[in-house]
Motif scaffolding. Structure first.
Motif, mmCIF file in Angstrom:
data_model
loop_
_atom_site.group_PDB
_atom_site.id
_atom_site.type_symbol
_atom_site.label_atom_id
_atom_site.label_comp_id
_atom_site.label_asym_id
_atom_site.label_seq_id
_atom_site.Cartn_x
_atom_site.Cartn_y
_atom_site.Cartn_z
ATOM 1 N N GLY A 290 -66.300 37.128 4.427
ATOM 2 C CA GLY A 290 -67.142 35.966 4.684
ATOM 3 C C GLY A 290 -66.801 35.298 5.993
ATOM 4 O O GLY A 290 -67.698 34.928 6.782
ATOM 5 N N ALA A 291 -65.514 35.119 6.256
ATOM 6 C CA ALA A 291 -65.101 34.491 7.511
ATOM 7 C C ALA A 291 -65.505 35.350 8.709
ATOM 8 O O ALA A 291 -66.023 34.847 9.708
ATOM 9 C CB ALA A 291 -63.585 34.270 7.502
ATOM 10 N N ALA A 292 -65.275 36.667 8.584
ATOM 11 C CA ALA A 292 -65.641 37.566 9.687
ATOM 12 C C ALA A 292 -67.134 37.536 9.953
ATOM 13 O O ALA A 292 -67.583 37.512 11.103
ATOM 14 C CB ALA A 292 -65.187 38.986 9.360
ATOM 15 N N LEU A 293 -67.927 37.507 8.880
ATOM 16 C CA LEU A 293 -69.381 37.487 9.030
ATOM 17 C C LEU A 293 -69.855 36.180 9.652
ATOM 18 O O LEU A 293 -70.825 36.157 10.422
ATOM 19 C CB LEU A 293 -70.042 37.696 7.668
ATOM 20 N N THR A 294 -69.174 35.085 9.352
ATOM 21 C CA THR A 294 -69.526 33.794 9.946
ATOM 22 C C THR A 294 -69.349 33.823 11.457
ATOM 23 O O THR A 294 -70.222 33.395 12.215
ATOM 24 C CB THR A 294 -68.646 32.681 9.347
ATOM 25 N N TYR A 295 -68.210 34.328 11.903
ATOM 26 C CA TYR A 295 -67.987 34.439 13.351
ATOM 27 C C TYR A 295 -69.026 35.350 13.984
ATOM 28 O O TYR A 295 -69.588 35.050 15.034
ATOM 29 C CB TYR A 295 -66.584 35.006 13.637
ATOM 30 N N LEU A 296 -69.269 36.468 13.319
ATOM 31 C CA LEU A 296 -70.187 37.454 13.877
ATOM 32 C C LEU A 296 -71.607 36.914 13.938
ATOM 33 O O LEU A 296 -72.347 37.160 14.893
ATOM 34 C CB LEU A 296 -70.142 38.729 13.025
ATOM 35 N N GLY A 297 -71.999 36.154 12.916
ATOM 36 C CA GLY A 297 -73.366 35.655 12.867
ATOM 37 C C GLY A 297 -73.696 34.727 14.014
ATOM 38 O O GLY A 297 -74.838 34.685 14.486
ATOM 39 N N VAL B 292 -71.102 47.195 13.471
ATOM 40 C CA VAL B 292 -69.959 47.726 12.726
ATOM 41 C C VAL B 292 -68.666 47.523 13.521
ATOM 42 O O VAL B 292 -67.650 47.049 12.979
ATOM 43 C CB VAL B 292 -70.163 49.222 12.410
ATOM 44 N N ALA B 293 -68.696 47.881 14.817
ATOM 45 C CA ALA B 293 -67.495 47.727 15.642
ATOM 46 C C ALA B 293 -67.063 46.267 15.714
ATOM 47 O O ALA B 293 -65.875 45.938 15.581
ATOM 48 C CB ALA B 293 -67.759 48.273 17.043
ATOM 49 N N ALA B 294 -68.043 45.370 15.922
ATOM 50 C CA ALA B 294 -67.728 43.949 16.018
ATOM 51 C C ALA B 294 -67.212 43.407 14.688
ATOM 52 O O ALA B 294 -66.243 42.643 14.639
ATOM 53 C CB ALA B 294 -68.970 43.178 16.464
ATOM 54 N N MET B 295 -67.866 43.799 13.602
ATOM 55 C CA MET B 295 -67.464 43.318 12.285
ATOM 56 C C MET B 295 -66.062 43.805 11.928
ATOM 57 O O MET B 295 -65.237 43.042 11.402
ATOM 58 C CB MET B 295 -68.477 43.782 11.236
ATOM 59 N N LEU B 296 -65.783 45.069 12.207
ATOM 60 C CA LEU B 296 -64.453 45.597 11.901
ATOM 61 C C LEU B 296 -63.383 44.907 12.743
ATOM 62 O O LEU B 296 -62.288 44.614 12.253
ATOM 63 C CB LEU B 296 -64.420 47.113 12.130
ATOM 64 N N ALA B 297 -63.708 44.643 14.015
ATOM 65 C CA ALA B 297 -62.760 43.926 14.865
ATOM 66 C C ALA B 297 -62.502 42.526 14.311
ATOM 67 O O ALA B 297 -61.357 42.061 14.252
ATOM 68 C CB ALA B 297 -63.296 43.845 16.293
ATOM 69 N N GLN B 298 -63.575 41.860 13.891
ATOM 70 C CA GLN B 298 -63.427 40.518 13.351
ATOM 71 C C GLN B 298 -62.662 40.534 12.032
ATOM 72 O O GLN B 298 -61.830 39.669 11.762
ATOM 73 C CB GLN B 298 -64.805 39.888 13.151
ATOM 74 N N VAL B 299 -62.932 41.525 11.192
ATOM 75 C CA VAL B 299 -62.209 41.662 9.928
ATOM 76 C C VAL B 299 -60.716 41.844 10.185
ATOM 77 O O VAL B 299 -59.870 41.217 9.524
ATOM 78 C CB VAL B 299 -62.766 42.858 9.109
ATOM 79 N N VAL B 300 -60.380 42.713 11.135
ATOM 80 C CA VAL B 300 -58.970 42.968 11.449
ATOM 81 C C VAL B 300 -58.284 41.696 11.921
ATOM 82 O O VAL B 300 -57.164 41.370 11.490
ATOM 83 C CB VAL B 300 -58.848 44.080 12.510
ATOM 84 N N VAL B 301 -58.954 40.936 12.793
ATOM 85 C CA VAL B 301 -58.352 39.715 13.328
ATOM 86 C C VAL B 301 -58.187 38.661 12.234
ATOM 87 O O VAL B 301 -57.142 38.001 12.133
ATOM 88 C CB VAL B 301 -59.202 39.165 14.491
ATOM 89 N N VAL B 302 -59.213 38.496 11.398
ATOM 90 C CA VAL B 302 -59.102 37.525 10.306
ATOM 91 C C VAL B 302 -58.003 37.945 9.332
ATOM 92 O O VAL B 302 -57.187 37.123 8.903
ATOM 93 C CB VAL B 302 -60.452 37.380 9.566
ATOM 94 N N ALA B 303 -57.981 39.237 8.978
ATOM 95 C CA ALA B 303 -56.948 39.728 8.062
ATOM 96 C C ALA B 303 -55.562 39.541 8.660
ATOM 97 O O ALA B 303 -54.621 39.161 7.954
ATOM 98 C CB ALA B 303 -57.194 41.204 7.743
ATOM 99 N N LEU B 304 -55.426 39.784 9.960
ATOM 100 C CA LEU B 304 -54.143 39.581 10.631
ATOM 101 C C LEU B 304 -53.733 38.118 10.547
ATOM 102 O O LEU B 304 -52.579 37.795 10.245
ATOM 103 C CB LEU B 304 -54.236 40.018 12.091
ATOM 104 N N GLY B 305 -54.694 37.211 10.799
ATOM 105 C CA GLY B 305 -54.379 35.794 10.733
ATOM 106 C C GLY B 305 -53.962 35.359 9.342
ATOM 107 O O GLY B 305 -53.005 34.610 9.165
ATOM 108 N N VAL B 306 -54.674 35.856 8.331
ATOM 109 C CA VAL B 306 -54.337 35.499 6.954
ATOM 110 C C VAL B 306 -52.954 36.015 6.589
ATOM 111 O O VAL B 306 -52.151 35.318 5.961
ATOM 112 C CB VAL B 306 -55.401 36.049 5.983
ATOM 113 N N ARG B 307 -52.659 37.250 6.964
ATOM 114 C CA ARG B 307 -51.349 37.821 6.653
ATOM 115 C C ARG B 307 -50.228 37.096 7.381
ATOM 116 O O ARG B 307 -49.089 37.090 6.923
ATOM 117 C CB ARG B 307 -51.313 39.315 7.016
#
Length: 606
Positions: free
Chosen positions: A11-18, A280-295
């Motif tokens: 959800g967070a990644a999609l918000t940034y991407l949107g 897909v590339a942008a979403m995966l990049a955003q997912v990785v960054v959000v997941a990194l931040g959460v971790r």
């Protein structure tokens, strides 16, 4: 340390991407444009220069030693590797930097992204860069998890290697074990580049951080990436069906308009695929960054990561009005140019000569490979040729068998060159529920003549032959009266040249399991290229030189149709009946929708 929960992360990644997808598209368009116009031609030029310095046309099994013996060629290849690493860093790193800046409400401009990437690139000026080489060129492309750069997307294990491994239980375990290991490494190191480009961590420290943060959480990344890819794939299926519909309609009611409609539709699909892959590339990049931040303890409710990008940051990405106008005009021009080009392509791919179907070792699924029953099964498919492998027995006889060692098919750990012809022909071989005995070349040719099927004979030296081995094969073919209708090929260029000197009437072929570069210098009448080494430019070069091109081993129906449309001269396949069916369907089909469908499949496969 907090858990990278799946749905909040998505959800967070999609918000940034949107709110910033346009930014990502511009970045991807810029990166891909530079890659296509500058990087790929530059790397290709350096590779050609390396080949010239080594005095060879291509890197093949036989020329690899010559390349390695040339210091200048070696330095150029090292330079190519270093530049490719830099390209991967820039292509993937740029998206991660953008994602990181959006998540932390930092300005995102060409200058700020370039500055971050330059800082990361400086860290590559150390011996630790060697850690990135296997990561970029093995783990990333083979595992195919996360964002993968264009320059390494085509890296894969050649089909003939996979096929050889899957022929035995031990090889099957080895192959799937290797894939499992690569996938696991991919998931454990998935945060490496994000850490590297967004912090001061070195290469080793970035890998160590990713390894630590992903402990016990690899399955979450499988779910995260799986959801993104599944949504994108579903959307692409819809786009493709919509794109094919107009051409299917004009095929029925206005066939003369189909080329233009197909050309435009293909252009629209190409642009749609670009947008979706960009998403897909942008979403995966955003997912990785959000997941990194959460971790790392950051997240929407605290820390540095915010729930949505600040509007001023997003607004700065649009640039002056004239830039948007230029981008819009460029998009329209690109669509028009693609449509015109694709219209000619759609028309041209239907005007191919008939491609020959060559049965690989007979019909392996209906008889043990390289045996008389396999030949008889293949003959029913009416192939242009039946391909077989011949070796010399210990007493000088010529037998039809592929493996030097009989363990795979006969279950006995003995080599062909240690057995007599009588012992070999008394050996039972088994595979896929079938069994037969090893035939001699003499008996095989006799049966092939009775069936009216010409053979493509591959001479396979095992290193223990008598000096007259090749002469014996040629003499047998001449004595049987088939030298003028059979073909002979070999991996050994010297064997090919020897056959040509002994019997100019025999058509000869040079087998290329690996070919990187131009068409190798050869006096053979055709080249037999493994699928992973085939390129349209190689085909064009061979035809310009008056040589034919056979591709092996082609067992996928879509690939069969693609090679027929490309105009290859022969498909070597384990499924001759299916290949003949696909070939005949392509030749008989005068509609544009099927050609468009195959073209779209090729785009999606790439």
């Amino acid at each position: 340390m907090r858990t990278a929960r799946t749905w909040p992360t998505l959800g967070a990644a999609l918000t940034y991407l949107g709110t910033s997808f346009g930014t990502y598209l511009k970045a991807i368009l810029l990166l891909q444009g530079v890659s296509v116009l500058v990087v790929f031609p530059g790397l290709a030029w350096l590779f050609e220069l390396a080949l010239d310095q080594a005095g060879v046309e291509a890197v093949t099994r036989q020329t690899l030693g010559e390349v390695l013996r040339s210091p200048v060629a070696d330095l150029l290849i090292l330079l190519i590797g270093a530049l490719a690493c830099l390209v991967v860093l820039v292509q993937v790193g740029a998206l991660l930097v953008i994602a990181h800046r959006l998540a932390h409400r930092e300005p995102v401009t060409v200058r700020t992204v370039a500055r971050d990437l330059l800082g990361a690139a400086r860290k590559l000026l150390s011996p630790q860069v060697l850690l990135f080489v296997p990561y970029f060129f093995v783990v990333l492309p083979l595992g195919n998890v996360g964002v993968v750069a264009t320059v390494v997307r085509g890296i894969r294990i050649p089909r003939f290697v996979v096929g050889s491994l899957l022929e035995t239980d031990a090889g099957t375990w080895l192959y799937y074990g290797f894939l499992a290991m690569v996938l696991y490494l991919n998931l454990r190191l998935v945060l490496t580049l994000a850490v590297f480009v967004t912090s001061d961590a070195s290469v080793a420290a970035s890998m160590a951080t990713s390894w630590r943060l992903t402990r016990w959480h690899t399955w979450r990344f499988v779910v995260l990436f799986g959801v993104v890819l599944a949504v994108a794939a579903t959307f692409l299926v819809g786009v493709v069906n919509v794109g094919l519909a107009p051409t299917r309609f004009t095929d029925r009611v206005m066939p003369d308009a189909s080329p233009l409609v197909a050309g435009f539709s293909l252009a629209a699909v190409q642009i749609a695929v670009f947008v979706v892959t960009g998403f897909v590339a942008a979403m995966l990049a955003q997912v990785v960054v959000v997941a990194l931040g959460v971790r790392q303890g950051e997240g929407p409710d605290g820390g540095a990561i915010h729930s949505a990008p600040a509007e001023p940051v997003a607004a700065r990405l649009h640039g002056p009005r004239w830039v948007r106008v230029v981008v819009g005009i460029a998009g329209v021009v690109a669509l028009a140019v693609l449509s015109v080009y694709n219209t000619s392509v759609m028309t041209d791919i239907g005007n191919r000569s008939e491609t020959g179907v060559i049965a690989h070792r007979g019909y392996p699924s209906r008889g043990v490979e390289n045996t008389i029953p396999s030949l008889e099964a293949a003959a029913a498919a009416r192939p242009a040729y039946v391909e077989i492998d011949v070796q010399q027995a210990g007493d000088g006889g010529i037998v039809v068998v592929h493996d030097t060692n009989l363990a795979r098919l006969a279950g006995t750990d003995r080599d062909v060159y240690d057995l007599t012809t009588a012992e070999l022909t008394a050996t039972t071989v088994r595979a896929q529920g079938h069994e037969a005995t090893v035939p001699t070349l003499d008996a095989f040719v006799d049966r092939a003549q009775e069936l009216g099927v010409p053979l493509l004979v591959e001479i396979k030296p095992h290193g223990h032959e008598s000096p007259g081995y090749v002469e014996d094969v040629v003499a047998l073919l001449q004595a049987k009266g088939v030298a003028g209708t059979y073909l002979v090929q070999s991996l050994d260029k010297g064997v090919v040249e020897q056959v040509e000197a002994l019997a100019p009437e025999i058509g000869t072929g040079y087998v290329l399991p690996v070919n990187l570069g131009r068409l190798p210098a050869t006096t053979a009448d055709f080249v037999a290229v493994e699928e992973s080494s085939f390129t349209p430019s190689l085909l064009a070069e061979a035809h310009a030189a008056g040589k034919q091109v056979f591709v092996w081993t082609v067992d996928e129906p879509a690939a069969m149709r693609g090679y027929v449309r490309e105009g290859v001269d022969g498909i070597i396949t384990d499924l001759p009946t299916r290949a003949a069916h696909e070939r005949d369907a392509v030749v008989a089909d005068t509609t544009l929708s099927s050609r468009l469908e195959d073209a779209v499949h090729g785009i999606l496969s790439w």
